[in-house]
Enzyme design. Structure first.
Site, PDB file in Angstrom:
ATOM      1  NE  ARG A   1      -3.396  -2.808   0.317  1.00  0.00           N
ATOM      2  CZ  ARG A   1      -3.877  -3.651   1.234  1.00  0.00           C
ATOM      3  NH1 ARG A   1      -3.180  -3.950   2.328  1.00  0.00           N
ATOM      4  NH2 ARG A   1      -5.039  -4.238   1.039  1.00  0.00           N
TER       5      ARG A   1
ATOM      6  CD1 TRP B   1      -7.730 -13.464   7.307  1.00  0.00           C
ATOM      7  CD2 TRP B   1      -8.520 -11.433   7.777  1.00  0.00           C
ATOM      8  NE1 TRP B   1      -8.590 -13.111   6.299  1.00  0.00           N
ATOM      9  CE2 TRP B   1      -9.097 -11.866   6.559  1.00  0.00           C
ATOM     10  CE3 TRP B   1      -8.870 -10.176   8.268  1.00  0.00           C
ATOM     11  CZ2 TRP B   1     -10.000 -11.096   5.837  1.00  0.00           C
ATOM     12  CZ3 TRP B   1      -9.770  -9.400   7.546  1.00  0.00           C
ATOM     13  CH2 TRP B   1     -10.325  -9.861   6.347  1.00  0.00           C
TER      14      TRP B   1
ATOM     15  CD1 TRP C   1      -3.799  -5.328   8.085  1.00  0.00           C
ATOM     16  CD2 TRP C   1      -2.900  -5.846   6.113  1.00  0.00           C
ATOM     17  NE1 TRP C   1      -3.821  -6.690   7.954  1.00  0.00           N
ATOM     18  CE2 TRP C   1      -3.282  -7.037   6.755  1.00  0.00           C
ATOM     19  CE3 TRP C   1      -2.303  -5.934   4.846  1.00  0.00           C
ATOM     20  CZ2 TRP C   1      -3.090  -8.300   6.191  1.00  0.00           C
ATOM     21  CZ3 TRP C   1      -2.116  -7.177   4.283  1.00  0.00           C
ATOM     22  CH2 TRP C   1      -2.506  -8.351   4.948  1.00  0.00           C
TER      23      TRP C   1
ATOM     24  CG  HIS D   1      -6.215  -8.529  -1.708  1.00  0.00           C
ATOM     25  ND1 HIS D   1      -6.275  -7.268  -1.182  1.00  0.00           N
ATOM     26  CD2 HIS D   1      -7.081  -9.273  -0.966  1.00  0.00           C
ATOM     27  CE1 HIS D   1      -7.122  -7.240  -0.162  1.00  0.00           C
ATOM     28  NE2 HIS D   1      -7.640  -8.454  -0.022  1.00  0.00           N
TER      29      HIS D   1
ATOM     30  CG  ASP E   1      -3.202  -5.890  -1.660  1.00  0.00           C
ATOM     31  OD1 ASP E   1      -4.197  -5.581  -2.329  1.00  0.00           O
ATOM     32  OD2 ASP E   1      -3.271  -6.507  -0.585  1.00  0.00           O
TER      33      ASP E   1
ATOM     34  CG  ASP F   1      -4.736  -2.076  10.266  1.00  0.00           C
ATOM     35  OD1 ASP F   1      -5.055  -2.781  11.239  1.00  0.00           O
ATOM     36  OD2 ASP F   1      -5.247  -2.217   9.133  1.00  0.00           O
TER      37      ASP F   1
ATOM     38  CE1 TYR G   1      -5.293  -8.985  10.935  1.00  0.00           C
ATOM     39  CE2 TYR G   1      -6.336  -7.400   9.465  1.00  0.00           C
ATOM     40  CZ  TYR G   1      -5.819  -8.660   9.697  1.00  0.00           C
ATOM     41  OH  TYR G   1      -5.812  -9.590   8.696  1.00  0.00           O
TER      42      TYR G   1
ATOM     43  CD  GLU H   1      -5.196  -0.945   3.825  1.00  0.00           C
ATOM     44  OE1 GLU H   1      -4.453  -0.970   4.836  1.00  0.00           O
ATOM     45  OE2 GLU H   1      -5.870  -1.929   3.468  1.00  0.00           O
TER      46      GLU H   1
ATOM     47  CG  ASP I   1      -6.583 -11.806   1.800  1.00  0.00           C
ATOM     48  OD1 ASP I   1      -5.776 -12.160   0.922  1.00  0.00           O
ATOM     49  OD2 ASP I   1      -6.633 -10.642   2.234  1.00  0.00           O
ATOM     50  CD  GLU I   2     -10.348  -8.764   2.587  1.00  0.00           C
ATOM     51  OE1 GLU I   2     -11.146  -8.205   3.342  1.00  0.00           O
ATOM     52  OE2 GLU I   2      -9.267  -8.241   2.233  1.00  0.00           O
TER      53      GLU I   2
HETATM   54  C1  ACM Z   1      -6.680  -9.529   5.477  1.00  0.00           C
HETATM   55  O1  ACM Z   1      -6.680  -8.687   6.384  1.00  0.00           O
HETATM   56  N1  ACM Z   1      -7.435  -9.355   4.400  1.00  0.00           N
HETATM   57  C2  ACM Z   1      -5.874 -10.721   5.550  1.00  0.00           C
END
Ligand code: ACM
Ligand code: ZN
Length: 687
Positions: free
Chosen positions: A161, A389, A464, A267, A190, A416, A414, A466, A322-323
C-alpha cells in the site's frame, strides 16, 4: 585444561569481579519475560565493565553470527579458543531434551556467563537476554531456563500500500531480534503496488509498482491508476532481487526468516493491470481476482514463485487467498470451463482448486504454503498452514482438521487500528486497539482441547499500510504493540503481567526514541474513552426499550447486549466493535421508546453517537426526542438538526434535551444522513 600464565594475566586484567553488586536485579527486566528466571540467593553479580572472554562452541557460520550478535550487545569481549575460568562468556551448543530448538539455559555467576542451547538460535536468544540483564556493567547472578511458548512469532509489514525500503525493514528487524521474534511476513503484492523484482514478468515492477496519486486513500477512491516507472508523479517502488537477498541475509543473521507473500487469486488488481490478457474478460474494467480458467495464470504464478523461492529460503511461502470477490469467475468462459472439467461445485471450489494446485507446486519444491483463513472455503489444501485473521474460528477449524495455524485475529493483532484516543491519533483504518488489549490476547487458551492447541504454532501482528505513508508513521503504529505480540508468543500466560510489561515497554520505547526511532510514546497514553470506564447510573437503567418500525432493530453484527443495550448503564469505548455500541443500518435510523414503568419527572435525555467515515459510520442529521404519559399522545421535547460533514478523524457527539417534563414513555428518534451508513449509539441517558 592448563591455563597459561599470560592468559591468567589477561583474565585478571579484563575481569574485575565483585561480590557486592550495586543492585541484585536488573532495573527494567527482560522482554519477553523469561519463562524461568531465578536470581541467586546471595547478592552477587558479575562486573563486565572490563569485558568478557568469549568462547563459542558451534558451527562456523553460526559462530560468526553469534560473534556479531555479542558485538551488538555493547559488551566488550575477547575471543578465546577454550573456556576461561573467570570473566567468561561461554556460548555452547548442547543437545538436551527440551521440546524447543530455540530454548536456552543461562547461568550468571561472579565468574562469568554460560549460555547453553540445543541450537545457535537458542544461543542467540540467550545473548539477547544477556544484553537486557546488563545493568550499567553489572549482571546479577541468576539462572534462566527459557524457551518460547510458540515457535512462530511474527510481524506482517505491508509494503504494497505504501512501499518501504530495505533500510527501513532492517531497522525494524533489529528490534524484532532483540524481542526474540523470528518471522517477518512481507506483504509484497496487492492492488496498490507490486514490490518485488520478477525478471520473467518485468511489467510487475516497471508498471504495477507505480501509481498516482501517492496516498492510498486518494488512489483507492480515485481512478486506481498505475503508471510507468519514471512517469511524472509516479509514486511507488520495489525491492530489487539484490536488495531482497541482502534483506533475507540481514534477517537470517538475526535468526529471523522472511516469509514472502504473493497474493492470489484475490487482491491482484495490479497484476492484471500490468498483464490485462490474464483477466477473465478482455474488458477495460478493473479486475481484482486472477482468472483461474486460464493456464497462463498458472504459468505466470509458477514462474513468479520460482523466482521468489530462489530469493527467499523460507520453508513457508504465503500465497494470500483472502477476500477474492469471485464475481468475474461466474461470468468467465474459461473459469466456467475449468469448473466443469474439474467437476467443481461453484466458485469457492474454483479458488480451492487454484490453492491446491499452487500448494502441490510449492510442495514439490520442498516448500509449504500459508494462506489466510478463506483458503478453508471450498476445501483446504492438504498441507496448508492457516493464518486466522477474521477471528479465531477459521484457525480453530483448521487446527481441528490437523492443520497448523498462526493466530492473527483482527480484534487483537491488527495494529493498523489506532492505539490511543482516535480523535487525536493520525487517520487510520478505524477501531481502537491499545497495547493492553494486544497484550491480553492468548492465541492458544487452555479452554481449547490440547489436540487443537498443539497445532497453534504462532501469533503475528499485522500492520496494513493503507493509511501509513511514512517511515515515522509506520514505526509509530508498530511499536510498542508488536512488543506485546513478542511477549505473547514467547512467555507462558501464567508468567504474563501487564503492569510489568508496560513498564518494560516504556523503557524500550524511551530507548528507541533515543536511537532515532518513532514509536508511540507510551508514557503519554491517554487511554480508553473516559465515559466507558465506569457504569453510569441514571433513571432509565434497566428499563425496557421497544424498537419501533421501520428501523425495527439494530444490525445483528452490532447488537451489543441486544434489547438491553441502550439502558444497561454501559457507555461505549473508542470503538463500535466493543459490544457496547449498538449499530443501526435500517432506513429509519434509531427509533426506540423507553418505558420508565411509571410517570416520572425527568430533567434530561441524551445519547452519544460516533462518526468514523472510513468504515461508513456517520452522525445523525436529525434527532427528535418526545415523551408521553400514556403511550398514545406524544409531546416533542426537542428537534435537533445537525449538518453531517465528512472528516478524517473519528468524533463523538451527544444529542440531547434538558428541561423539566413528566414522562412514562420516552421516544428517541435519530435520522440517518444523506451518507446513509451506520448510526452507532451506546446509551440513552435519562436524568
Ligand atoms: C486480510 O486482512 N485481508 C488478511
Ligand atoms: Zn476467468
Amino acid at each position: 585444561m592448563r591455563i597459561s600464565a599470560t592468559l591468567l594475566t589477561i583474565i585478571a586484567a579484563i575481569a574485575t569481579l565483585t561480590a557486592t553488586a550495586a543492585t541484585q536485579q536488573p532495573t527494567v527486566g527482560v522482554t519477553p519475560t523469561p519463562n524461568n528466571l531465578t536470581y541467586a540467593e546471595e547478592t552477587t553479580s558479575l562486573d563486565i565493565t572490563a569485558g568478557l572472554q568469549l568462547y563459542i562452541s558451534c558451527d562456523s557460520s553460526d559462530t560468526e553470527r553469534l560473534v556479531r550478535a555479542v558485538e551488538r550487545t555493547g559488551i566488550a569481549t575477547k575471543r578465546v579458543k577454550r573456556p576461561a575460568r573467570n570473566g567468561y562468556l561461554n556460548l555452547i551448543i548442547r543437545e538436551n531434551s527440551t521440546a524447543s530448538d530455540e530454548a536456552y539455559e543461562m547461568t550468571v555467576t561472579e565468574q562469568g556467563v554460560e549460555i547453553v542451547a540445543p541450537t545457535a538460535a537458542g544461543l542467540f536468544y540467550g545473548v539477547q537476554t544477556l544484553e537486557q540483564l546488563n545493568n550499567n556493567g553489572c549482571i546479577a547472578a541468576c539462572h534462566i531456563s527459557d524457551a518460547p511458548r510458540l515457535k512462530y512469532r511474527g510481524i506482517l509489514i505491508d509494503i504494497s500500500r505504501h512501499f518501504r525500503t530495505a533500510e527501513f525493514l532492517k531497522r525494524q528487524i533489529d528490534i524484532m531480534a532483540q524481542l526474540k521474534m523470528n518471522r517477518l511476513h512481507l506483504h509484497l503484492t496487492d492492488a496498490a503496488g507490486w514490490r518485488l523484482e520478477i525478471e520473467s514478468y518485468p511489467r510487475l515492477t516497471s508498471y504495477a509498482a507505480w501509481r498516482t496519486p501517492a496516498t492510498w486513500k486518494e488512489w483507492w477512491y480515485g481512478e486506481r491508476a498505475h503508471v510507468n516507472e519514471g512517469d511524472a508523479g509516479a509514486y511507488g517502488g520495489y525491492l530489487t532481487k539484490a536488495e531482497a537477498r541482502d534483506l533475507v541475509a540481514y534477517a537470517a543473521d538475526r535468526y529471523i526468516t522472511i516469509i514472502p507473500e504473493i497474493e492470489m487469486p484475490g487482491h491482484s488488481d495490479e497484476v492484471l493491470a500490468a498483464y490485462p490478457e490474464l483477466k477473465c474478460s478482455h474488458q477495460p474494467e478493473r479486475q481484482g481476482d486472477l482468472c483461474i480458467g486460464k493456464e497462463a495464470t498458472f504459468e505466470m504464478m509458477q514462474s513468479i514463485l520460482d523466482e521468489v523461492m530462489e530469493i527467499f529460503p523460507s520453508e513457508y511461502i504465503h500465497i494470500g487467498g483472502d477476500e477474492a470477490g469471485k464475481q468475474e469467475w461466474a461470468k468467465c468462459e474459461d473459469c466456467q470451463r475449468r469448473i466443469k472439467e474439474e467437476g467443481l461445485n461453484g466458485v469457492d471450489e474454483l479458488q480451492s482448486y487454484m490453492i491446491h494446485r499452487i500448494e502441490e507446486y510449492l510442495n514439490s519444491h520442498n516448500r509449504q504454503i500459508i494462506g489466510w483463513d478463506e483458503i478453508l472455503q471450498g476445501g483446504l489444501a492438504p498441507n496448508a498452514t492457516v493464518m486466522s485473521w477474521r477471528g479465531e474460528e477459521g484457525g480453530i477449524t483448521a487446527a481441528n482438521m490437523g492443520h497448523d495455524v498462526i493466530m492473527s485475529p483482527h480484534g487483537y493483532c491488527y495494529i493498523d487500528a489506532p492505539q490511543d484516543a482516535p480523535c487525536t491519533e493520525p487517520e487510520s483504518i478505524g477501531g481502537y486497539l491499545p497495547l493492553e488489549r494486544v497484550y491480553s490476547y492468548d492465541p492458544a487458551p487452555k479452554s481449547l482441547d490440547e489436540s487443537v492447541r498443539r497445532h497453534i504454532i504462532g501469533v503475528q501482528a499485522n500492520l496494513w499500510a493503507e493509511f501509513i505513508p511514512t517511515d515515522e508513521h509506520y514505526e509509530y503504529m508498530l511499536w510498542p504493540r508488536a512488543m506485546a505480540v513478542a511477549e505473547i508468543g514467547w512467555t507462558h500466560p501464567e508468567m504474563k503481567d501487564y503492569a510489568s510489561f508496560r513498564e518494560r515497554a516504556i523503557a524500550i520505547v524511551d530507548n528507541m526514541l533515543e536511537r532515532g526511532y518513532h514509536p508511540f510514546d507510551l508514557k503519554n497514553e491517554k487511554g480508553n474513552r473516559p465515559e466507558s470506564l465506569q457504569p453510569i447510573s441514571h433513571l432509565a437503567v434497566g428499563k425496557s426499550v421497544t424498537y419501533n418500525a421501520p428501523s425495527r432493530y439494530y444490525a445483528p453484527k452490532y447488537a451489543a447486549a441486544g434489547d438491553a443495550t441502550l439502558t444497561d448503564g454501559l457507555r461505549g469505548t473508542w470503538t463500535y466493535a466493543d459490544n457496547r455500541w449498538q449499530g443501526f443500518l435500517g432506513r429509519g435510523g434509531v427509533d426506540v421508546t423507553i418505558d420508565m414503568g411509571e410517570v416520572t419527572e425527568i430533567h434530561s435525555v441524551a445519547a452519544d453517537f460516533m462518526q468514523i467515515c472510513g468504515p461508513g459510520v456517520f452522525m445523525p442529521c436529525r434527532v427528535i426526542i418526545s415523551v408521553s404519559t400514556d403511550g398514545v399522545e406524544y409531546t416533542t421535547l426537542t428537534t435537533i438538526d445537525h449538518e453531517v460533514v465528512v472528516d478524517e478523524l473519528p468524533s463523538f457527539k451527544s444529542f440531547g434535551w434538558e428541561g423539566v417534563a413528566e414522562a412514562r414513555y420516552i421516544r428517541y428518534n435519530a435520522h440517518r444522513s444523506k451518507f446513509s451508513g451506520f448510526l452507532f449509539v451506546d446509551e440513552i441517558v435519562v436524568q
